[in-house]
Design a protein around this motif. Structure first.
Motif, PDB file in Angstrom:
ATOM      1  N   PRO A   1      10.460  19.198   7.264  1.00  0.00           N
ATOM      2  CA  PRO A   1       9.713  18.804   6.032  1.00  0.00           C
ATOM      3  C   PRO A   1      10.521  17.442   5.454  1.00  0.00           C
ATOM      4  O   PRO A   1       9.905  16.413   5.310  1.00  0.00           O
ATOM      5  CB  PRO A   1      10.046  19.847   5.069  1.00  0.00           C
ATOM      6  CG  PRO A   1       9.978  20.906   5.817  1.00  0.00           C
ATOM      7  CD  PRO A   1      10.651  20.646   7.041  1.00  0.00           C
ATOM      8  N   MET A   2      11.882  17.530   5.647  1.00  0.00           N
ATOM      9  CA  MET A   2      12.682  16.436   5.148  1.00  0.00           C
ATOM     10  C   MET A   2      12.703  15.301   6.177  1.00  0.00           C
ATOM     11  O   MET A   2      12.472  14.051   5.862  1.00  0.00           O
ATOM     12  CB  MET A   2      14.289  16.536   4.927  1.00  0.00           C
ATOM     13  CG  MET A   2      14.873  15.777   4.115  1.00  0.00           C
ATOM     14  SD  MET A   2      14.210  15.532   2.394  1.00  0.00           S
ATOM     15  CE  MET A   2      14.330  13.833   2.073  1.00  0.00           C
TER      16      MET A   2
ATOM     17  N   ASN B   1      11.326  11.427   5.419  1.00  0.00           N
ATOM     18  CA  ASN B   1      12.167   9.954   5.750  1.00  0.00           C
ATOM     19  C   ASN B   1      11.240   9.202   6.855  1.00  0.00           C
ATOM     20  O   ASN B   1      11.250   8.035   6.798  1.00  0.00           O
ATOM     21  CB  ASN B   1      13.362  10.554   6.446  1.00  0.00           C
ATOM     22  CG  ASN B   1      14.532  11.052   5.460  1.00  0.00           C
ATOM     23  OD1 ASN B   1      14.486  10.140   4.319  1.00  0.00           O
ATOM     24  ND2 ASN B   1      15.230  11.811   5.796  1.00  0.00           N
ATOM     25  N   ARG B   2      10.594   9.953   7.544  1.00  0.00           N
ATOM     26  CA  ARG B   2       9.519   8.994   8.480  1.00  0.00           C
ATOM     27  C   ARG B   2       8.739   8.376   7.432  1.00  0.00           C
ATOM     28  O   ARG B   2       8.141   7.042   7.974  1.00  0.00           O
ATOM     29  CB  ARG B   2       8.823   9.732   9.543  1.00  0.00           C
ATOM     30  CG  ARG B   2       9.811  10.416  10.678  1.00  0.00           C
ATOM     31  CD  ARG B   2       9.166  10.863  11.758  1.00  0.00           C
ATOM     32  NE  ARG B   2      10.118  11.254  12.718  1.00  0.00           N
ATOM     33  CZ  ARG B   2      10.780  10.477  13.868  1.00  0.00           C
ATOM     34  NH1 ARG B   2      10.512   9.282  13.450  1.00  0.00           N
ATOM     35  NH2 ARG B   2      11.368  11.218  14.592  1.00  0.00           N
ATOM     36  N   TRP B   3       8.364   8.919   6.597  1.00  0.00           N
ATOM     37  CA  TRP B   3       7.126   8.280   5.409  1.00  0.00           C
ATOM     38  C   TRP B   3       7.734   7.071   4.928  1.00  0.00           C
ATOM     39  O   TRP B   3       7.113   5.952   4.603  1.00  0.00           O
ATOM     40  CB  TRP B   3       7.006   9.432   4.382  1.00  0.00           C
ATOM     41  CG  TRP B   3       5.967   8.798   3.427  1.00  0.00           C
ATOM     42  CD1 TRP B   3       4.462   8.584   3.687  1.00  0.00           C
ATOM     43  CD2 TRP B   3       6.252   8.549   2.203  1.00  0.00           C
ATOM     44  NE1 TRP B   3       4.057   8.263   2.466  1.00  0.00           N
ATOM     45  CE2 TRP B   3       4.945   8.146   1.418  1.00  0.00           C
ATOM     46  CE3 TRP B   3       7.178   8.256   1.357  1.00  0.00           C
ATOM     47  CZ2 TRP B   3       4.904   7.545   0.053  1.00  0.00           C
ATOM     48  CZ3 TRP B   3       7.451   8.003   0.144  1.00  0.00           C
ATOM     49  CH2 TRP B   3       5.897   7.626  -0.616  1.00  0.00           C
ATOM     50  N   PHE B   4       9.214   6.983   4.779  1.00  0.00           N
ATOM     51  CA  PHE B   4       9.686   5.810   4.184  1.00  0.00           C
ATOM     52  C   PHE B   4       9.933   4.930   5.115  1.00  0.00           C
ATOM     53  O   PHE B   4      10.332   3.549   5.047  1.00  0.00           O
ATOM     54  CB  PHE B   4      11.203   6.203   3.623  1.00  0.00           C
ATOM     55  CG  PHE B   4      10.832   6.930   2.208  1.00  0.00           C
ATOM     56  CD1 PHE B   4      10.653   6.125   1.327  1.00  0.00           C
ATOM     57  CD2 PHE B   4      11.549   8.281   2.156  1.00  0.00           C
ATOM     58  CE1 PHE B   4      10.645   6.861  -0.165  1.00  0.00           C
ATOM     59  CE2 PHE B   4      11.358   8.889   1.009  1.00  0.00           C
ATOM     60  CZ  PHE B   4      11.179   8.103  -0.051  1.00  0.00           C
TER      61      PHE B   4
ATOM     62  N   ARG C   1       9.150  -2.190   5.286  1.00  0.00           N
ATOM     63  CA  ARG C   1       8.571  -2.074   4.316  1.00  0.00           C
ATOM     64  C   ARG C   1       8.457  -0.734   3.602  1.00  0.00           C
ATOM     65  O   ARG C   1       8.253   0.313   4.193  1.00  0.00           O
ATOM     66  CB  ARG C   1       6.943  -2.527   4.607  1.00  0.00           C
ATOM     67  CG  ARG C   1       6.829  -3.808   5.047  1.00  0.00           C
ATOM     68  CD  ARG C   1       5.456  -4.110   5.348  1.00  0.00           C
ATOM     69  NE  ARG C   1       4.522  -3.837   4.199  1.00  0.00           N
ATOM     70  CZ  ARG C   1       3.048  -4.111   4.279  1.00  0.00           C
ATOM     71  NH1 ARG C   1       2.634  -4.528   5.289  1.00  0.00           N
ATOM     72  NH2 ARG C   1       2.373  -4.056   2.897  1.00  0.00           N
ATOM     73  N   LEU C   2       8.992  -0.664   2.255  1.00  0.00           N
ATOM     74  CA  LEU C   2       9.140   0.794   1.661  1.00  0.00           C
ATOM     75  C   LEU C   2       7.571   0.943   1.232  1.00  0.00           C
ATOM     76  O   LEU C   2       6.777   0.152   0.764  1.00  0.00           O
ATOM     77  CB  LEU C   2      10.118   0.658   0.597  1.00  0.00           C
ATOM     78  CG  LEU C   2      11.280   0.638   0.859  1.00  0.00           C
ATOM     79  CD1 LEU C   2      12.401   0.297  -0.362  1.00  0.00           C
ATOM     80  CD2 LEU C   2      11.915   1.888   1.524  1.00  0.00           C
ATOM     81  N   PRO C   3       7.402   2.337   0.823  1.00  0.00           N
ATOM     82  CA  PRO C   3       6.106   2.544   0.304  1.00  0.00           C
ATOM     83  C   PRO C   3       6.309   2.050  -1.279  1.00  0.00           C
ATOM     84  O   PRO C   3       7.238   1.868  -1.988  1.00  0.00           O
ATOM     85  CB  PRO C   3       6.242   4.165   0.158  1.00  0.00           C
ATOM     86  CG  PRO C   3       7.137   4.593   1.338  1.00  0.00           C
ATOM     87  CD  PRO C   3       8.062   3.458   1.491  1.00  0.00           C
ATOM     88  N   PRO C   4       4.932   1.604  -1.812  1.00  0.00           N
ATOM     89  CA  PRO C   4       5.084   1.128  -3.083  1.00  0.00           C
ATOM     90  C   PRO C   4       5.546   1.996  -4.196  1.00  0.00           C
ATOM     91  O   PRO C   4       5.607   3.323  -3.865  1.00  0.00           O
ATOM     92  CB  PRO C   4       3.353   0.876  -3.268  1.00  0.00           C
ATOM     93  CG  PRO C   4       2.976   1.473  -2.257  1.00  0.00           C
ATOM     94  CD  PRO C   4       3.786   1.876  -1.086  1.00  0.00           C
ATOM     95  N   LEU C   5       6.292   1.393  -5.011  1.00  0.00           N
ATOM     96  CA  LEU C   5       6.785   2.281  -6.225  1.00  0.00           C
ATOM     97  C   LEU C   5       5.321   2.788  -7.117  1.00  0.00           C
ATOM     98  O   LEU C   5       4.493   2.142  -7.387  1.00  0.00           O
ATOM     99  CB  LEU C   5       7.423   1.331  -7.188  1.00  0.00           C
ATOM    100  CG  LEU C   5       9.000   1.011  -6.832  1.00  0.00           C
ATOM    101  CD1 LEU C   5       9.557   0.184  -7.841  1.00  0.00           C
ATOM    102  CD2 LEU C   5       9.884   2.430  -6.845  1.00  0.00           C
ATOM    103  N   GLN C   6       5.657   3.994  -7.441  1.00  0.00           N
ATOM    104  CA  GLN C   6       4.671   4.886  -8.106  1.00  0.00           C
ATOM    105  C   GLN C   6       5.269   5.182  -9.384  1.00  0.00           C
ATOM    106  O   GLN C   6       6.450   5.467  -9.560  1.00  0.00           O
ATOM    107  CB  GLN C   6       4.262   5.842  -7.542  1.00  0.00           C
ATOM    108  CG  GLN C   6       3.604   5.767  -6.066  1.00  0.00           C
ATOM    109  CD  GLN C   6       3.425   7.072  -5.427  1.00  0.00           C
ATOM    110  OE1 GLN C   6       3.960   8.260  -5.463  1.00  0.00           O
ATOM    111  NE2 GLN C   6       2.341   7.032  -4.683  1.00  0.00           N
TER     112      GLN C   6
END
Length: 309
Positions: A285-286, A290-293, A150-155
């Motif tokens: 930071p990067m 990437n973990r957030w994604f 699941r990707l973070p929702p588009l903003q």
């Protein structure tokens, strides 16, 4: 069974297919296609003295090496030797022959320091250390399951920010070159890079068959590209981030996340099933981005260095 090492022939389909096959088996986290291999072999800057090698046994390609000088480094004599052998054919001397041939090629062209990425396994590290290489920095390969994840929702972009595609710069990609040059200067690594040759960038980066101009995303502020993610694909179901970065004046605003999220969503809609990227293990930071994604570490590689006398 005799193993020989020779130069890969960029005009021979079997050589290109064999090289791509070995790399897919030994290094499945990085995209290679016959088309991209032929492009690199024929378009690399002459100062790189690029020489792709194959190890062959009974007419079958079982090992590969990418051999070149870092022509864009301000420090001369930095050579690169990246060797991978088909896991089904290790222990037959192919790796040792490839390394020796590569070292001779680079030494004859002025290399004084050799660098090699090595997968972080006991056997691979011991292989490098027996040949006089010492371990240096390390990096992660990360994988994202686009089919099941699941990707973070588009903003929506914040006020004053516009999202564009790489294809919007087809007529004049120089603004992306300038952004790539600025962000590449901050990349952690053993060899500094001065990205100043626009013509070489066009040949090696912009016209690379792996680069998807449509899936490349750019965050633009006041008409200027401020952040971007360069997207590679194999033309089927696999995607890789070639570069993600933000110009220094625009950092801290989440623009790299915005661009990469846009690219990943469009890649999934186009049928891409898995995405790969790589980060220096010190680039926290990067890695956090990437973990957030939803990316997860799938392998680690270590940079090995050898000083030539």
């Amino acid at each position: 069974m005799t193993v020989i090492v020779r130069e890969m022939r960029s005009d021979v389909p079997a050589d290109l297919a064999g090289f791509a096959r070995v790399r897919r088996r030994a290094l499945p986290f990085v995209l290679f296609t016959p088309e991209s291999l032929a492009h690199t072999a024929t378009r690399m800057h002459p100062g790189a003295h690029y020489r792709p090698l194959v190890a062959e046994a009974d007419g079958e390609v079982i090992g590969t090496a990418q051999v070149l000088l870092s022509h864009d480094s301000p420090v001369p004599g930095q050579g690169n030797v990246n060797v991978y052998v088909d896991p089904a054919h290790t222990g037959r001397g192919a790796g040792a022959l490839l390394v020796r041939t590569a070292e001779e090629h680079l030494a004859a062209r002025g290399a004084v320091r050799l660098l090699s990425w090595v997968l972080d396994t006991p056997d691979n590290r011991a292989f490098a250390e027996r040949r006089g290489y010492r371990g240096s920095r390390s990096a992660y390969f990360l994988r994202l399951d686009l089919a099941a994840g699941r990707l973070p929702p588009l903003q929506d972009p914040p006020p004053g920010v516009e999202l564009r595609r790489g294809s919007d710069y087809a007529a004049d990609p120089r603004p992306l070159f300038e952004l790539d040059a600025e962000t590449a200067a901050d990349e952690p690594g053993d060899v500094a890079s001065d990205l100043t040759d626009y013509a070489a960038w066009l040949e090696e980066t912009w016209h690379n068959p792996l680069l998807s101009h449509d899936l490349t995303s750019v965050a633009v502020v006041d008409g200027r590209p401020a952040a971007f993610t360069l997207a590679h694909t194999d033309g089927a179901t696999r995607y890789s981030t070639a570069m993600t970065g933000t110009a220094e004046a625009f950092r801290g605003r989440g623009l790299a996340k915005l661009a990469k999220n846009d690219s990943l969503h469009r890649a999934r809609a186009a049928g891409v099933r898995e995405a790969f990227t790589g980060n220096d293990t010190g680039n926290e930071p990067m890695i956090a981005v990437n973990r957030w994604f939803g990316y997860e570490v799938c392998a680690t590689e270590v940079r090995y260095v050898r000083e030539l006398g």
